[in-house]
Scaffold this motif. Structure first.
Motif, PDB file in Angstrom:
ATOM      1  N   GLN A 147       0.831  -1.206   0.000  1.00 55.81           N
ATOM      2  CA  GLN A 147       0.000   0.000   0.000  1.00 55.81           C
ATOM      3  C   GLN A 147       0.864   1.254   0.000  1.00 55.81           C
ATOM      4  N   THR A 148       1.887   1.235   0.826  1.00 52.69           N
ATOM      5  CA  THR A 148       2.748   2.409   0.946  1.00 52.69           C
ATOM      6  C   THR A 148       3.588   2.593  -0.320  1.00 52.69           C
ATOM      7  N   LYS A 176       2.924   1.788  -3.264  1.00 58.33           N
ATOM      8  CA  LYS A 176       2.115   2.245  -4.396  1.00 58.33           C
ATOM      9  C   LYS A 176       1.945   3.761  -4.407  1.00 58.33           C
ATOM     10  N   GLN A 177       2.148   4.358  -3.225  1.00 62.60           N
ATOM     11  CA  GLN A 177       1.986   5.814  -3.149  1.00 62.60           C
ATOM     12  C   GLN A 177       3.253   6.567  -3.530  1.00 62.60           C
ATOM     13  N   PRO A 195       5.678   8.178  -5.929  1.00 58.98           N
ATOM     14  CA  PRO A 195       5.493   8.595  -7.317  1.00 58.98           C
ATOM     15  C   PRO A 195       6.410   7.818  -8.274  1.00 58.98           C
ATOM     16  N   TYR A 232      12.307   3.824  -2.005  1.00 59.32           N
ATOM     17  CA  TYR A 232      11.122   3.223  -1.384  1.00 59.32           C
ATOM     18  C   TYR A 232      11.228   3.110   0.129  1.00 59.32           C
TER      19      TYR A 232
END
Lengths: 299, 270
Positions: B152-153, B155-156, B158, B180
């Motif tokens: 989830q993280t 994917k945020q 950019p 990341y």
């Protein structure tokens, strides 16, 4: 569920790209395969075979029939349902109630949050040690408390009628603060303007709760519900210290019953059948969540 | 008025919730003759550390502590590696069978290692690992929960940052390391706290898979220790043992409380 970058057509994925992804997933996959998939299949396999480990013989559904016709098995399943009904709604309600009142900025609210949350940090086995003494007849803390009113408590853990209630109260004490945190997080994300609008309309506090807060907290409630139901099947540590499932299996739960079948009676076929039952139950509960309820949760 | 009533209820509840902790600490500090006979159980008139000394000498708590430390951090370190790699693959790569693999990972959320006590014991005995610390750790080295949380993280983050890093000639693992991981710091903290407190508390699995002082964690040690004192006269020593086990967790909690709670709340654990 697959995320495709916008504006990009589905392209053929090269061998190299596949191999790269697989090699990243491999470490996790090895452990999942060895300690989740394989044991699950092994339980299913063993549930259809009986006899000593070295000379297993196919026995079809006979071990299932045997387990299902046992009175103790039914009692254990019944206990687990009682345990879920006793712990889940109460814990959820208490957690929500606490979160709503402790979400407000006031003196001492962080101290109170700590008071409700700290039991979460204590291992269940230590909790069992503490509460065993609380429930001890004659000398226990509960008895001393009742003494003040001149009352005499029952033998909480020694009597078939009170043992489940005693354990349920303990679990509520342990888990309420944990779920309160999720509700506090849920409350922070609620839109403020809706409340302002409701206020202007002259809505009463309880109306606001029923019409706004409660429905908007639904995703949190569903999530917390699944976690607490799973916990009710997964956490049986306290039985080892407090009751050993007794008296006369009055507090026995499915996982603890598996432990007894496998490691005190060495009845492997029975342990396998019971494990399959537990896995099926948990899969059914989660599948129900994902297929029907989870639709409304947006991540 | 309404508000006042609720406030009183909550304060009373709060007191009720704290009483077991106060009581266990007071009992552990009470001399033996006061433990049972005391009419006011939440106070001791002659505080003493005797129970702690007796408990410390009655069981190899130092070894148990060491074992728990090794197990908890042995699990966490491997988990951090496996979940980072897995999360990156699910968040940023396209590959054949992604959905199927995703569902296979999801299965672990439902069939958690805790409920596979019996078959996993069989697996460990096939591997010849019964009564080892490795056997306590192994089933937890893959964490579907961690993978999903981190995915989830990730994917945020950019895409541009990812691509810029690759343009600079970074290898994939350099990109993960420099782009990341720093972006997901709160998630790592939250996952770490959850992992540590879960495995510090774990009981049933280590109970069946370990069988010696050298491999037994604190929780199992505490249970065996408590069972060797059945009578009420020895409550002092048992509560002292219990406090020795829970105190590090409580102290850590009180120190990191803000971080603990906020990392829970902001990590998107749900």
């Amino acid at each position: 569920m697959a995320i495709k970058r916008s504006g990009k057509k589905k392209v053929r994925i090269s061998m190299k790209q596949n191999l790269f992804a697989y090699s990243l997933l491999l470490p996790s996959f090895i452990f999942l395969a060895l300690f989740t998939f394989y044991p699950t299949l092994k339980s299913i396999h063993l549930s259809f075979y009986s006899g000593p480990m070295t000379r297993l013989q196919f026995s079809g559904l006979s071990q299932y029939k045997e387990v299902f016709s046992e009175e103790i098995f039914r009692k254990v399943m019944f206990n687990n349902i009682i345990f879920v009904i006793g712990t889940v709604p109460t814990t959820l309600f208490l957690a929500m109630y606490l979160a709503i009142w402790l979400n407000k900025k006031m003196k001492g609210s962080s101290l109170l949050r700590t008071a409700f949350f700290y039991p979460t940090v204590i291992p269940l086995i230590a909790v069992a040690n503490i509460w065993l003494f609380i429930y001890t007849p004659h000398y226990g803390l509960m008895e001393k408390f009742l003494d003040i009113f001149g009352a005499n408590g029952p033998n909480w853990l020694g009597s078939q009628t009170t043992v489940m209630i005693a354990l349920i109260v303990m679990i509520i004490w342990k888990d309420a603060g944990f779920f309160m945190i999720f509700y506090l997080a849920g409350l922070q994300n609620l839109p403020k303007d809706v409340y302002e609008a409701a206020m202007i309309e002259g809505a009463k506090p309880f109306q606001m709760f029923r019409r706004i807060t409660f429905p908007l907290l639904m995703p949190t409630t569903l999530f917390v519900m699944i976690v607490s139901i799973t916990n009710a099947f997964k956490n049986v540590d306290h039985l080892y210290i407090m009751t050993k499932g007794g008296p006369d299996n009055a507090s026995n739960l499915l996982l603890y019953y598996i432990y007894e079948a496998a490691f005190t009676n060495w009845d492997l076929g029975k342990a396998a059948v019971l494990t399959v039952v537990l896995i099926t139950l948990l899969l059914a509960i989660t599948a129900f969540n994902y297929l029907f309820l989870d639709r409304r949760i947006h991540y | 008025m309404n508000k006042l009533i609720n406030l009183i209820i909550i304060i009373l509840l709060g007191i009720v919730f704290v009483i077991p902790l106060i009581w266990v600490i007071v009992t552990s500090l009470s001399p033996n003759n006061e433990v049972i006979g005391n009419t006011f159980p939440l106070w001791t008139f002659h505080p003493t550390f005797k129970n702690y000394i007796a408990a410390w000498n009655a069981a190899p708590f130092l070894t148990y502590y060491m074992n728990t430390f090794i197990i908890v951090f042995g699990i966490l370190i491997v988990q951090l590696i496996t979940i980072t790699l897995g999360a990156y693959a699910f968040a940023r790569l396209e590959f054949t069978g992604k959905n199927l693999l995703f569902i296979l990972f999801l299965l672990q959320l439902m069939i958690q290692p805790e409920i596979l006590l019996f078959p996993n014991y069989q697996v460990m005995s096939q591997l010849g690992l019964v009564d080892t610390k490795l056997a306590v750790m192994l089933p937890y080295w893959a964490s579907a929960f961690g993978v999903f949380l981190l995915r989830q993280t990730f994917k945020q983050v950019p895409y541009e940052l990812d691509e810029a890093s690759k343009m600079d000639g970074s290898k994939w693992w350099q990109t993960i390391w420099h782009v990341y991981i720093p972006a997901a710091k709160p998630t790592y903290i939250a996952f770490g706290l959850v992992s540590i407190s879960t495995h510090w508390s774990n009981f049933m699995w280590p109970l069946i898979i370990t069988n010696s002082v050298e491999n037994r964690p604190l929780t199992v040690g505490l249970a065996l220790f408590a069972q060797s004192f059945e009578t009420g006269a020895q409550w002092g020593i048992v509560t002292a043992g219990t406090v020795m086990v829970i105190l590090p967790l409580l102290i850590a909690f009180f120190i990191f409380q803000k971080q603990f709670v906020s990392s829970f709340m902001h990590s998107g654990i749900k």
